[in-house]
Design an enzyme around this catalytic site. Structure first.
Site, PDB file in Angstrom:
ATOM      1  N   ASP A  36      19.091 -16.585  34.173  1.00 18.35           N
ATOM      2  CA  ASP A  36      18.936 -17.513  35.136  1.00 18.35           C
ATOM      3  C   ASP A  36      20.398 -17.934  35.678  1.00 18.35           C
ATOM      4  O   ASP A  36      21.182 -18.344  34.725  1.00 18.35           O
ATOM      5  CB  ASP A  36      18.249 -18.873  34.583  1.00 18.35           C
ATOM      6  CG  ASP A  36      18.142 -20.114  35.642  1.00 18.35           C
ATOM      7  OD1 ASP A  36      18.147 -19.817  36.801  1.00 18.35           O
ATOM      8  OD2 ASP A  36      18.378 -21.068  35.228  1.00 18.35           O
ATOM      9  N   ASP A 140      15.563 -19.230  41.926  1.00 21.88           N
ATOM     10  CA  ASP A 140      15.453 -20.159  40.795  1.00 21.88           C
ATOM     11  C   ASP A 140      14.311 -21.263  40.827  1.00 21.88           C
ATOM     12  O   ASP A 140      13.567 -21.134  40.131  1.00 21.88           O
ATOM     13  CB  ASP A 140      16.745 -20.548  40.200  1.00 21.88           C
ATOM     14  CG  ASP A 140      17.439 -21.474  41.217  1.00 21.88           C
ATOM     15  OD1 ASP A 140      16.839 -21.569  42.458  1.00 21.88           O
ATOM     16  OD2 ASP A 140      18.501 -21.967  40.891  1.00 21.88           O
ATOM     17  N   CYS A 202      26.937 -31.912  51.982  1.00 26.20           N
ATOM     18  CA  CYS A 202      26.024 -30.906  50.813  1.00 26.20           C
ATOM     19  C   CYS A 202      26.785 -29.703  50.830  1.00 26.20           C
ATOM     20  O   CYS A 202      27.494 -29.398  51.849  1.00 26.20           O
ATOM     21  CB  CYS A 202      24.643 -30.737  51.570  1.00 26.20           C
ATOM     22  SG  CYS A 202      23.498 -29.780  50.343  1.00 26.20           S
TER      23      CYS A 202
HETATM   24  P1  ADP Z   1      22.329 -24.899  36.589  1.00 25.44           P
HETATM   25  O1  ADP Z   1      21.120 -24.233  36.651  1.00 25.44           O
HETATM   26  O2  ADP Z   1      22.798 -25.297  38.072  1.00 25.44           O
HETATM   27  O3  ADP Z   1      23.444 -23.973  36.134  1.00 25.44           O
HETATM   28  P2  ADP Z   1      21.489 -26.726  34.614  1.00 25.44           P
HETATM   29  O4  ADP Z   1      20.034 -26.733  34.558  1.00 25.44           O
HETATM   30  O5  ADP Z   1      22.057 -26.064  33.537  1.00 25.44           O
HETATM   31  O6  ADP Z   1      22.183 -26.168  35.931  1.00 25.44           O
HETATM   32  O7  ADP Z   1      22.059 -28.263  34.294  1.00 25.44           O
HETATM   33  C1  ADP Z   1      23.383 -28.314  34.419  1.00 25.44           C
HETATM   34  C2  ADP Z   1      23.834 -29.519  35.426  1.00 25.44           C
HETATM   35  O8  ADP Z   1      23.262 -30.650  35.082  1.00 25.44           O
HETATM   36  C3  ADP Z   1      25.305 -30.028  35.353  1.00 25.44           C
HETATM   37  O9  ADP Z   1      25.849 -29.207  36.472  1.00 25.44           O
HETATM   38  C4  ADP Z   1      25.121 -31.331  35.511  1.00 25.44           C
HETATM   39  O10 ADP Z   1      25.437 -31.644  36.928  1.00 25.44           O
HETATM   40  C5  ADP Z   1      23.891 -31.941  35.059  1.00 25.44           C
HETATM   41  N1  ADP Z   1      23.979 -32.536  33.610  1.00 25.44           N
HETATM   42  C6  ADP Z   1      24.787 -32.270  32.799  1.00 25.44           C
HETATM   43  N2  ADP Z   1      24.798 -33.087  31.764  1.00 25.44           N
HETATM   44  C7  ADP Z   1      23.781 -34.142  32.182  1.00 25.44           C
HETATM   45  C8  ADP Z   1      23.298 -35.426  31.689  1.00 25.44           C
HETATM   46  N3  ADP Z   1      23.852 -36.022  30.509  1.00 25.44           N
HETATM   47  N4  ADP Z   1      22.584 -36.039  32.453  1.00 25.44           N
HETATM   48  C9  ADP Z   1      22.217 -35.546  33.719  1.00 25.44           C
HETATM   49  N5  ADP Z   1      22.548 -34.576  34.107  1.00 25.44           N
HETATM   50  C10 ADP Z   1      23.390 -33.852  33.445  1.00 25.44           C
HETATM   51  C1  BMX Z   2      21.060 -24.722  45.840  1.00 16.01           C
HETATM   52  C2  BMX Z   2      20.637 -23.279  46.325  1.00 16.01           C
HETATM   53  C3  BMX Z   2      19.301 -22.953  45.998  1.00 16.01           C
HETATM   54  C4  BMX Z   2      19.011 -23.236  44.402  1.00 16.01           C
HETATM   55  C5  BMX Z   2      19.606 -24.605  44.133  1.00 16.01           C
HETATM   56  C6  BMX Z   2      19.210 -25.103  42.779  1.00 16.01           C
HETATM   57  C7  BMX Z   2      22.380 -21.398  46.381  1.00 16.01           C
HETATM   58  C8  BMX Z   2      23.507 -20.736  45.502  1.00 16.01           C
HETATM   59  N1  BMX Z   2      21.608 -22.324  45.534  1.00 16.01           N
HETATM   60  O1  BMX Z   2      20.415 -25.470  46.720  1.00 16.01           O
HETATM   61  O2  BMX Z   2      19.067 -21.726  46.280  1.00 16.01           O
HETATM   62  O3  BMX Z   2      17.748 -23.295  44.289  1.00 16.01           O
HETATM   63  O4  BMX Z   2      21.009 -24.906  44.515  1.00 16.01           O
HETATM   64  O5  BMX Z   2      20.290 -24.544  41.962  1.00 16.01           O
HETATM   65  O6  BMX Z   2      22.342 -21.321  47.400  1.00 16.01           O
HETATM   66  P1  BMX Z   2      20.616 -25.079  40.540  1.00 16.01           P
HETATM   67  O7  BMX Z   2      22.159 -24.429  40.547  1.00 16.01           O
HETATM   68  O8  BMX Z   2      20.765 -26.392  40.482  1.00 16.01           O
HETATM   69  O9  BMX Z   2      19.893 -24.111  39.369  1.00 16.01           O
HETATM   70 ZN    ZN Z   3      22.083 -29.065  51.832  1.00 13.62          ZN
HETATM   71 MG    MG Z   4      19.368 -23.948  37.537  1.00 10.61          MG
END
Ligand code: ADP
Ligand code: BMX
Ligand code: ZN
Ligand code: MG
Ligand code: CA
Length: 343
Positions: A36, A140, A202
């Site tokens: 992921d 995702d 955004c």
């Molecule tokens: P991604 O799939 O986007 O990599 P994750 O699902 O692994 O993200 O979650 C990480 C994100 O969660 C971080 O970028 C942050 O914005 C958010 N995050 C981290 N810690 C906390 C927390 N304690 N409470 C709420 N949100 C958090």
């Molecule tokens: C963004 C976009 C979506 C994705 C979402 C959640 C990109 C790289 N990402 O909106 O396609 O589903 O973020 O992603 O275009 P996450 O990083 O929070 O897991």
């Molecule tokens: Zn947007």
């Molecule tokens: Mg994610």
């Protein structure tokens, strides 16, 4: 003894024969590798047939294409090595990633700057060549919907949507029991539903998207802003100087009576709620499943906005939080395992 049920006496032997035991063993040990890729993290897992995560690995998602591809192959190779000792036979690799994905080709067509250098990227060929395994790829949020359908609250539900909050906001739509991809693989980009003409910028380049109000990154941005103005910390809040400011601090501050933090969160909840009302009025699902880091925080306020602002016929729609440990990872695996589950 004529009263005894026939089958107990004659039909099924109490111990299974060895061939059917072997078949059961083969089925039980079939597993998937799942990957992921999010805006912050790169996760890999070994997932068994029943949808349980046997072992999980996590690293920060590298910012460049080269480093990311290398890390994916390295983490998968390590997992394949570990799988042997865990009695898991890896059938293939499922990849969940941010961005618009063509699942037939295994290609990420386009990404926002949340994942840099991730446009026109064929994931299937290099990963498959490096690991000698078949590879499946999808967005995702779409993967999260597949996981709910196979293993979660979406089991047996014909029409539902899921919203997954991480760094960004991902979405997945199941319509008539099928995932909706759209004409250019851009359906269910639910994070980019716009709820205002102006609104915060955004990561997609537009403004006023629900991701820009309610994602982990948006709340972290607002938490940092308050922190820089010395407006975040409140009486009773435990916050070390060395730790990075996160969405978690904002939520804590609001709970402890910080009205500025409370106002930011109210706006985030309203934006997300209004976005979800728009979804209800377009696809009319029977269920909305919230998942990810902020899902339990958002559930009640979202339900409240639906009660206040959705059309009467959409009022009965249920909002639940996911019970799955890692919906996107599990969904990636579900592209190749878990077919024994009732759909
Ligand atoms: P991604 O799939 O986007 O990599 P994750 O699902 O692994 O993200 O979650 C990480 C994100 O969660 C971080 O970028 C942050 O914005 C958010 N995050 C981290 N810690 C906390 C927390 N304690 N409470 C709420 N949100 C958090
Ligand atoms: C963004 C976009 C979506 C994705 C979402 C959640 C990109 C790289 N990402 O909106 O396609 O589903 O973020 O992603 O275009 P996450 O990083 O929070 O897991
Ligand atoms: Zn947007
Ligand atoms: Mg994610
Ligand atoms: Ca999606």
């Amino acid at each position: 003894d004529l009263d005894k049920p026939l089958q107990k006496t004659f039909c099924f032997p109490p111990v299974k024969d060895s061939i059917s035991q072997d078949i059961d063993h083969i089925l039980e040990t079939q597993s998937a590798l799942s990957v992921d890729l999010g805006g912050t993290n790169l996760r890999v897992a070994i997932v068994c047939m029943m949808g349980n995560i046997v072992k999980k690995y996590a690293q920060p998602n590298p910012k460049t294409f080269e480093a990311r591809m290398q890390l994916i192959v390295k983490m998968c190779s390590d997992a394949i090595r570990d799988a042997v000792g865990l009695n898991c036979r890896i059938l293939g690799v499922g990849v969940s990633t941010g961005g618009r994905v063509n699942p037939q080709e295994g290609v990420v067509m386009h990404s926002t700057k949340l994942i840099p250098e991730w446009t026109s990227v064929n994931l299937r060929t290099p990963i498959s060549d490096a690991l000698h395994l078949p590879v499946w790829v999808d967005n995702d949020g779409n993967c999260a919907a597949l996981a709910e359908k196979k293993f979660g609250h979406g089991k047996g539900v014909e029409n539902f949507v899921t919203i997954i909050t991480g760094t960004g906001i991902g979405g997945g739509i199941i319509h008539h029991s099928e995932l909706v991809h759209g004409s250019t693989f851009c359906a269910a980009e639910l994070g980019h539903i716009m709820v205002s003409f102006e609104g915060p910028e955004c990561s997609c380049g537009s403004r006023g998207c629900i991701e820009a109000y309610a994602s982990g990154m948006a709340l972290q941005r607002e938490a940092k802003r308050l922190h820089d103005e010395d407006l975040l910390k409140v009486e009773g809040m435990d916050m070390k100087l060395s730790e990075p400011v996160t969405a978690g601090h904002l939520i804590n501050a609001a709970r402890l009576g910080n009205s500025k933090a409370d106002a930011v969160l109210n706006k985030a909840c309203t934006a997300l709620g209004v976005g979800i009302v728009n979804i209800l009025h377009i696809v009319n699902p029977s269920l909305v499943i919230l998942s990810g880091v902020l899902s339990s925080y958002y559930k009640t306020p979202v339900q409240h906005v639906i009660n206040e602002r959705a059309l009467f016929s959409a009022q009965s729609i249920k909002v639940v939080t996911s019970e799955l440990e890692e919906p996107a990872l599990l969904g990636a695996a579900s592209m190749l395992i878990g077919f024994g589950q009732p759909l």
